[in-house]
Write a protein that holds these residues in place. Structure first.
Motif, PDB file in Angstrom:
ATOM      1  N   SER A  31       0.791  -1.220   0.000  1.00 13.05           N
ATOM      2  CA  SER A  31       0.000   0.000   0.000  1.00 13.05           C
ATOM      3  C   SER A  31       0.829   1.278   0.000  1.00 13.05           C
ATOM      4  O   SER A  31       0.314   2.345  -0.299  1.00 13.05           O
ATOM      5  N   TYR A  32       2.108   1.169   0.337  1.00 11.13           N
ATOM      6  CA  TYR A  32       2.885   2.378   0.568  1.00 11.13           C
ATOM      7  C   TYR A  32       3.849   2.723  -0.557  1.00 11.13           C
ATOM      8  O   TYR A  32       4.608   3.671  -0.448  1.00 11.13           O
ATOM      9  N   VAL A  33       3.839   1.951  -1.637  1.00 10.25           N
ATOM     10  CA  VAL A  33       4.786   2.184  -2.727  1.00 10.25           C
ATOM     11  C   VAL A  33       4.061   2.225  -4.066  1.00 10.25           C
ATOM     12  O   VAL A  33       3.487   1.224  -4.489  1.00 10.25           O
ATOM     13  N   PRO A  34       4.092   3.372  -4.759  1.00 10.88           N
ATOM     14  CA  PRO A  34       3.584   3.432  -6.137  1.00 10.88           C
ATOM     15  C   PRO A  34       4.723   3.060  -7.100  1.00 10.88           C
ATOM     16  O   PRO A  34       5.470   3.908  -7.573  1.00 10.88           O
ATOM     17  N   PHE A  35       4.868   1.783  -7.381  1.00 11.12           N
ATOM     18  CA  PHE A  35       6.042   1.265  -8.080  1.00 11.12           C
ATOM     19  C   PHE A  35       6.200   1.817  -9.497  1.00 11.12           C
ATOM     20  O   PHE A  35       5.226   2.140 -10.173  1.00 11.12           O
TER      21      PHE A  35
ATOM     22  N   VAL B 173      10.726   4.213  10.986  1.00 14.96           N
ATOM     23  CA  VAL B 173       9.809   5.056  10.215  1.00 14.96           C
ATOM     24  C   VAL B 173       8.497   5.165  10.983  1.00 14.96           C
ATOM     25  O   VAL B 173       7.927   4.149  11.405  1.00 14.96           O
ATOM     26  N   SER B 174       8.037   6.380  11.185  1.00 22.29           N
ATOM     27  CA  SER B 174       6.751   6.617  11.854  1.00 22.29           C
ATOM     28  C   SER B 174       5.715   7.025  10.813  1.00 22.29           C
ATOM     29  O   SER B 174       5.976   7.895   9.984  1.00 22.29           O
ATOM     30  N   ARG B 175       4.558   6.369  10.858  1.00 21.54           N
ATOM     31  CA  ARG B 175       3.488   6.663   9.900  1.00 21.54           C
ATOM     32  C   ARG B 175       2.188   6.951  10.635  1.00 21.54           C
ATOM     33  O   ARG B 175       1.957   6.455  11.727  1.00 21.54           O
ATOM     34  N   SER B 176       1.352   7.710   9.966  1.00 17.28           N
ATOM     35  CA  SER B 176       0.056   8.052  10.544  1.00 17.28           C
ATOM     36  C   SER B 176      -1.008   7.052  10.144  1.00 17.28           C
ATOM     37  O   SER B 176      -0.936   6.417   9.084  1.00 17.28           O
ATOM     38  N   ARG B 177      -1.992   6.927  10.995  1.00 21.74           N
ATOM     39  CA  ARG B 177      -3.179   6.129  10.714  1.00 21.74           C
ATOM     40  C   ARG B 177      -4.380   6.881  11.257  1.00 21.74           C
ATOM     41  O   ARG B 177      -4.251   7.720  12.155  1.00 21.74           O
ATOM     42  N   ILE B 178      -5.558   6.583  10.694  1.00 21.42           N
ATOM     43  CA  ILE B 178      -6.764   7.259  11.182  1.00 21.42           C
ATOM     44  C   ILE B 178      -7.807   6.277  11.676  1.00 21.42           C
ATOM     45  O   ILE B 178      -8.865   6.674  12.138  1.00 21.42           O
ATOM     46  N   GLY B 179      -7.528   4.957  11.580  1.00 20.26           N
ATOM     47  CA  GLY B 179      -8.443   3.964  12.134  1.00 20.26           C
ATOM     48  C   GLY B 179      -9.642   3.660  11.271  1.00 20.26           C
ATOM     49  O   GLY B 179     -10.778   3.701  11.750  1.00 20.26           O
TER      50      GLY B 179
ATOM     51  N   ASP C 129      -7.105   9.112  -5.767  1.00 29.25           N
ATOM     52  CA  ASP C 129      -7.698   8.536  -6.970  1.00 29.25           C
ATOM     53  C   ASP C 129      -8.244   7.138  -6.721  1.00 29.25           C
ATOM     54  O   ASP C 129      -9.284   6.759  -7.255  1.00 29.25           O
ATOM     55  N   GLY C 130      -7.524   6.356  -5.919  1.00 26.37           N
ATOM     56  CA  GLY C 130      -7.960   5.008  -5.593  1.00 26.37           C
ATOM     57  C   GLY C 130      -7.699   4.708  -4.136  1.00 26.37           C
ATOM     58  O   GLY C 130      -7.019   5.465  -3.434  1.00 26.37           O
ATOM     59  N   SER C 131      -8.202   3.590  -3.658  1.00 27.05           N
ATOM     60  CA  SER C 131      -8.069   3.265  -2.236  1.00 27.05           C
ATOM     61  C   SER C 131      -6.609   3.115  -1.823  1.00 27.05           C
ATOM     62  O   SER C 131      -6.252   3.382  -0.673  1.00 27.05           O
ATOM     63  N   GLU C 132      -5.742   2.708  -2.777  1.00 23.47           N
ATOM     64  CA  GLU C 132      -4.337   2.520  -2.433  1.00 23.47           C
ATOM     65  C   GLU C 132      -3.625   3.841  -2.125  1.00 23.47           C
ATOM     66  O   GLU C 132      -2.563   3.862  -1.502  1.00 23.47           O
ATOM     67  N   ASP C 133      -4.209   4.963  -2.559  1.00 21.99           N
ATOM     68  CA  ASP C 133      -3.578   6.264  -2.314  1.00 21.99           C
ATOM     69  C   ASP C 133      -3.720   6.723  -0.868  1.00 21.99           C
ATOM     70  O   ASP C 133      -2.875   7.472  -0.365  1.00 21.99           O
ATOM     71  N   LEU C 134      -4.785   6.311  -0.188  1.00 21.07           N
ATOM     72  CA  LEU C 134      -5.032   6.807   1.163  1.00 21.07           C
ATOM     73  C   LEU C 134      -3.945   6.385   2.156  1.00 21.07           C
ATOM     74  O   LEU C 134      -3.392   7.239   2.864  1.00 21.07           O
ATOM     75  N   PRO C 135      -3.582   5.086   2.258  1.00 15.78           N
ATOM     76  CA  PRO C 135      -2.499   4.724   3.181  1.00 15.78           C
ATOM     77  C   PRO C 135      -1.186   5.413   2.848  1.00 15.78           C
ATOM     78  O   PRO C 135      -0.434   5.805   3.751  1.00 15.78           O
ATOM     79  N   ARG C 136      -0.900   5.553   1.550  1.00 17.10           N
ATOM     80  CA  ARG C 136       0.369   6.174   1.149  1.00 17.10           C
ATOM     81  C   ARG C 136       0.418   7.639   1.546  1.00 17.10           C
ATOM     82  O   ARG C 136       1.433   8.119   2.078  1.00 17.10           O
ATOM     83  N   LEU C 137      -0.676   8.378   1.308  1.00 19.19           N
ATOM     84  CA  LEU C 137      -0.698   9.797   1.651  1.00 19.19           C
ATOM     85  C   LEU C 137      -0.663   9.995   3.166  1.00 19.19           C
ATOM     86  O   LEU C 137       0.031  10.887   3.670  1.00 19.19           O
ATOM     87  N   LEU C 138      -1.398   9.166   3.896  1.00 24.76           N
ATOM     88  CA  LEU C 138      -1.368   9.261   5.355  1.00 24.76           C
ATOM     89  C   LEU C 138      -0.018   8.817   5.901  1.00 24.76           C
ATOM     90  O   LEU C 138       0.462   9.355   6.909  1.00 24.76           O
ATOM     91  N   GLY C 139       0.611   7.837   5.223  1.00 21.95           N
ATOM     92  CA  GLY C 139       1.914   7.352   5.672  1.00 21.95           C
ATOM     93  C   GLY C 139       2.992   8.404   5.589  1.00 21.95           C
ATOM     94  O   GLY C 139       4.007   8.319   6.280  1.00 21.95           O
ATOM     95  N   GLY C 140       2.783   9.414   4.743  1.00 24.14           N
ATOM     96  CA  GLY C 140       3.755  10.492   4.618  1.00 24.14           C
ATOM     97  C   GLY C 140       3.542  11.616   5.610  1.00 24.14           C
ATOM     98  O   GLY C 140       4.265  12.624   5.568  1.00 24.14           O
TER      99      GLY C 140
END
Length: 474
Positions: free
Chosen positions: A194-198, A260-266, A319-330
Motif C-alpha cells: 500500500s505504501y509504494v507506487p512502483f 519510520v513513523s506513519r500516521s493512521r486514522i483507524g 484517486d484510488g483506495s491505495e492512495d489513502l495509506p500512502r498519503l497518510l503514511g507520509g
C-alpha cells in the motif's frame, strides 16, 4: 479494363526504371548510448553479501543405518540435536553520500548476521544497519569509509512512461551487470504493497539485482530495483522499482530516528467501483470507500463513518483506495489533517489528528468471523436474488454490530454483484442496518438501473457491494 491498363502501365514504368530509381530509406532512430552513464555512475553501485546463522533441531539416524528398514524408527526417537550452519545471500545497493551511507532493499539484509559490501574497485567493508522498513522494502546501511563516489538523484515526477532506463546490479552474483529497458508504467500498486507506487520497467532484473539503482538517461537514480513478476522465478519482462523519492523519505527517517513513523486514522477501506460511485452520486469511480471505522480512533472522533468516500488528504487527490495509506503514511503522527469526504452526495471537509501506526503488519491479523449462520428465517428482497436470515444476538456481539442479515443464498442480481453465502449485511449506504424492514425499504426506493450500496462483513472483513435490484415479474 481501365484498371487492368493502369496496372500494366505501372509495371512497364517500373521495368523501364529498373534499379536506377533510388529507394527512400526509412528514418533511422538513434538508440541511446549508455557507456558514459555506466562509466560515471557505475562506481557508486555496490555488491552486498550477507551471512546468516541458521539453527535447526534435527534427529539423526545412527551412522551406517541410513538405508536400514528401521531408519525412520531411529529418526523418530533419536535425541534431538541443535545444528548450526551458515547461509549466504546476495543483493545490490548504491552509495548515497561520500561518508558511506548505502541504500538497498530491506529484504536483502533481513535476518543477516553479517553484511559485506564490495565496492566497484573491489574494496570490502563490513556494514552496519542504520534501519530498515519492511512496508516499503527500504534499508539504510553505513560503512566506515570516506571520499566515496555517490549517485546523483533524479525526480520521479519528471519520469515519463516510455523513457529509457538502466539497471546496474549483481544478478546471480555477476558484479556490475548492466541491463536496459523502458519505463512501462508509473504508480503501479501491487497486492499488499500500500505504501509504494512502483515504477514498472522491462529492464532485466534477476536475483541479486534487488536493491540496485535504476537510472534515467541523465545518469540520475530514479528508483531501487525491488521485485519481478515471474512464473518461472526468473525475469519475464516485468520488473518493479521503488521510486527514489519514497526511498529517500524513508532513509531520512531511518537516519534520524532508526525507524519510520506513519500516521493512521483507524479505518478500513476498499475501491469504489462504477456501480458504487453511481449509488453514492459520484461522477467518477474514485476515492477510498470507508467500510468500517475503529471505535475511538482518529476518524471516529472526527465524525467519519462507514459509507464516506475519501477524495482528498490535505488537498491531495485520492484517486484510488491505495492512495489513502500512502498519503497518510507520509504524514507525521499527531499531525492535523483535513480530509475531503464525499457524504450525502456532497463534498464535506473533516479535520482530524492522526495517530501512529503500530509496528505489526495488519496483513497478519486474524479474522474473527468464519461465516457461521445462526438465527431464525426472515427472507426479504425477492427482486435481489438474496435469501437472508437474521443473525443471533451472540454472533452479533462477536461481530461488533447491533443488527445483521446473513446471506443463505445468492442468485440473479445478488450473484452478479458478488454476494456470497455467509456474508452478513450490516449497512445500507452510510447507514447502519437496524432491521430487515429498513433493507426492504431501501431496495424498493432504488430507481430502475441504479445500484444500492450494501455494507457487508465477509470473513469478518468489511466491504461494500453494489447491488442492482431487478424489477419484479409476476
Amino acid at each position: 479494363m481501365p484498371i487492368k491498363k493502369l496496372i500494366v502501365s505501372s509495371m512497364m514504368v517500373a521495368g523501364l526504371l529498373g534499379g536506377s530509381a533510388p529507394l527512400m530509406a526509412a528514418p533511422q532512430l538513434a538508440l541511446p548510448d549508455f557507456t558514459q552513464l555506466v562509466e560515471n555512475q557505475g562506481r557508486a553501485v555496490v555488491n552486498i553479501r550477507t551471512v546468516q546463522t541458521v539453527r535447526e533441531v534435527v534427529r539423526d539416524v545412527p551412522e551406517g543405518m541410513e538405508n536400514d528398514p528401521f531408519a525412520e524408527f531411529f529418526r523418530r526417537f533419536a535425541p534431538p540435536q541443535l545444528r548450526e550452519y551458515q547461509a549466504g545471500g546476495m543483493g545490490s545497493g548504491f552509495i548515497l553520500s561520500a561518508d558511506g551511507y548505502v541504500l538497498t532493499n530491506a529484504h536483502v539484509i533481513a535476518d543477516a548476521d553479517e553484511m559485506i559490501i564490495t565496492l566497484n574497485d573491489k574494496r570490502e567493508f563490513k556494514a552496519k544497519v542504520v534501519g530498515s522498513d519492511a512496508r516499503t522494502d527500504v534499508a539504510l546501511l553505513k560503512i566506515d569509509a570516506a571520499g566515496l563516489p555517490f549517485v546523483k538523484l533524479g525526480k520521479v515526477d519528471q519520469l515519463k512512461v516510455g523513457e529509457w532506463v538502466l539497471a546496474i546490479g549483481s544478478p546471480f552474483g555477476f558484479d556490475s551487470t548492466v541491463t536496459s529497458g523502458i519505463v512501462s508504467a508509473k504508480g503501479r500498486h501491487l497486492p499488499d504493497e500500500s505504501y509504494v507506487p512502483f515504477i514498472q520497467t522491462d529492464a532485466a532484473v534477476n536475483p541479486g539485482n534487488s536493491g540496485g539503482p535504476l537510472f534515467n538517461l541523465k545518469g540520475e537514480v530514479v528508483g531501487i530495483n525491488s521485485q519481478i513478476y515471474s512464473r518461472s522465478g526468473g525475469f519475464m519482462g516485468i520488473s518493479f522499482a521503488i521510486p527514489v523519492d519514497v526511498a529517500l523519505d524513508v532513509a531520512e527517517q531511518l537516519k534520524k530516528n532508526g525507524k519510520v513513523s506513519r500516521s493512521r486514522i483507524g479505518v478500513s477501506i476498499q475501491d469504489v467501483s462504477k456501480e458504487l460511485a453511481a449509488s453514492f452520486g459520484l461522477q467518477d469511480a474514485q476515492g477510498a470507500l470507508i467500510t468500517s471505522v475503529e471505535k475511538d480512533g482518529p476518524a471516529a472522533k472526527a465524525g467519519v463513518r462507514a459509507g464516506d468516500v475519501v477524495l482528498q488528504v490535505g488537498g491531495k487527490a485520492v484517486d484510488g483506495s491505495e492512495d489513502l495509506p500512502r498519503l497518510l503514511g507520509g504524514v507525521l503522527p499527531g499531525s492535523k489533517v483535513e480530509l475531503g469526504v464525499w457524504r450525502g452526495r456532497a463534498l464535506v471537509k473533516v479535520a482530524l489528528v492522526t495517530a501512529e501506526m503500530q509496528d505489526e503488519d495488519p496483513r497478519t491479523a486474524e479474522r474473527a468471523y468464519k461465516g457461521k449462520q445462526e438465527g431464525g428465517q426472515d427472507e426479504v428482497g425477492t427482486t435481489t436474488g438474496l435469501a437472508l436470515q437474521a443473525v443471533a444476538p451472540a454472533l452479533l456481539q462477536k461481530l461488533g454490530v447491533k443488527f445483521g442479515l446473513a446471506v443463505r443464498g445468492a442468485t440473479g442480481p445478488a450473484l452478479k454483484a458478488g454476494m456470497q453465502q455467509g456474508d452478513v449485511i450490516v449497512g445500507v449506504g452510510g447507514e447502519e442496518l437496524q432491521s430487515a424492514r429498513q433493507l426492504v425499504q431501501a431496495i424498493q426506493a432504488v430507481k430502475p438501473g441504479d445500484a444500492l450500496a450494501l455494507r457487508v462483513l465477509r470473513d469478518g472483513a468489511p466491504l461494500f457491494v453494489a447491488l442492482k435490484p431487478e424489477k419484479k415479474t409476476r
